[in-house]
Design a protein around this motif. Structure first.
Motif, short mmCIF file in Angstrom:
data_model
loop_
_atom_site.label_atom_id
_atom_site.label_comp_id
_atom_site.label_asym_id
_atom_site.label_seq_id
_atom_site.Cartn_x
_atom_site.Cartn_y
_atom_site.Cartn_z
N MET A 1 0.73 -1.15 -0.32
CA MET A 1 0.00 -0.10 -0.04
C MET A 1 0.82 1.11 -0.20
O MET A 1 0.67 2.62 -0.07
N GLY A 2 2.39 1.07 0.40
CA GLY A 2 2.93 2.01 -0.14
C GLY A 2 3.33 2.94 -0.57
O GLY A 2 2.84 1.98 -2.12
N GLY A 3 4.61 3.60 -0.85
CA GLY A 3 5.03 4.03 -2.32
C GLY A 3 5.09 5.47 -2.81
O GLY A 3 5.24 5.10 -4.12
N GLY A 4 4.86 6.07 -1.91
CA GLY A 4 4.54 7.62 -2.13
C GLY A 4 5.87 8.03 -2.37
O GLY A 4 6.46 7.83 -1.40
N LEU A 5 5.20 9.63 -1.58
CA LEU A 5 5.92 10.71 -1.45
C LEU A 5 5.69 11.23 -0.41
O LEU A 5 4.93 11.65 0.26
N ASP A 6 7.01 12.01 0.32
CA ASP A 6 6.44 13.06 1.46
C ASP A 6 6.19 14.41 0.71
O ASP A 6 6.27 14.99 -0.67
N ASP A 7 5.26 14.51 1.59
CA ASP A 7 5.09 16.09 1.08
C ASP A 7 5.44 17.11 2.70
O ASP A 7 5.93 17.06 3.46
N ASP A 90 -6.56 0.85 4.37
CA ASP A 90 -6.35 0.66 5.81
C ASP A 90 -7.41 1.53 6.03
O ASP A 90 -6.99 2.74 6.03
N ILE A 91 -8.31 1.35 6.73
CA ILE A 91 -9.01 2.60 6.59
C ILE A 91 -9.29 2.47 8.41
O ILE A 91 -10.03 3.38 8.77
#
Length: 216
Positions: A1-7, A90-91
């Motif tokens: 579910m990951g793989g994004g970027l930090d804001d 994941d909610i």
């Protein structure tokens, strides 16, 4: 579910799917520009693989074998069924509601006045009234509320002890509000169907054939 970027402001999108932030930014229930002539041109679908905006049912022909979800509406706010979203996200901690016999979650924060008397639990981000077993009112609030910066600021307020309630309200009204609004689309006005809209009653006219009143 990951793989994004930090804001830049500490919202860690690396812990969330890449499609989540674009999903929350998307405006749904608008007319499809490609299939505008069709009566099925309302855009209430989203492809998690392509992340290219809201889609209508006719657009799905180009997204076969992709992960497509359907967005629904409750009181002019976007929602999604738990049975659909929990397969990809994941909610945990997000309050669910039952609408039309289906359990749903809201995509983004819903503005609400200060909680009334007797409220014992509120959203950690926007202070919307919640059942005791939940921490967030929407997916958007969970993203903000689980960020490092939010937890750090809230912890500092808790340990400071001076005007804690007012300070936490400041977080919600300042930093948190700006973070939510940065990826939450504004709620579009309700779509009016002029064919079925009820005609406004005009001035009553007396019938020339008796005492009947005819309203146009």
């Amino acid at each position: 579910m990951g793989g994004g970027l930090d804001d830049d402001d500490g919202v860690e999108y690396n812990k969330w799917p890449l499609w989540l932030r674009p999903l929350l930014q998307t405006s749904f229930f608008v007319q499809c520009k490609v299939h505008a002539d069709s009566h099925k041109s309302e855009c209430n679908m989203y492809c998690l693989d392509c992340m290219n905006g809201a889609l209508c049912s006719l657009c799905l022909g180009s997204h076969r074998d992709h992960r497509a979800i359907q967005i629904r509406r409750s009181s002019y706010h976007d929602v999604i069924r738990v049975s659909e979203i929990q397969k990809y996200l994941d909610i945990t901690g997000v309050q669910t509601y039952i609408i039309n016999s289906a359990r749903i979650v809201f995509l983004n924060e819903r503005p609400q006045p200060r909680p009334g008397k007797g409220v014992t639990n509120t959203c950690q981000v926007c202070e919307r009234s919640l059942l005791d077993s939940f921490s967030f009112c929407s997916l958007g609030c969970k993203i903000v509320g689980t960020s490092k910066n939010f937890r750090k600021r809230k912890m500092c307020m808790d340990t400071d002890g001076s005007d804690t309630e007012g300070s936490l309200n400041g977080i919600s009204n300042g930093y948190v509000k700006s973070r939510i609004q940065s990826f939450s689309p504004s709620t579009p006005p309700p779509t009016v169907n002029y064919r079925t809209a009820k005609r406004r009653k005009g001035v009553p006219h007396r019938s020339p054939m008796g005492g009947l009143i005819i309203e146009y």
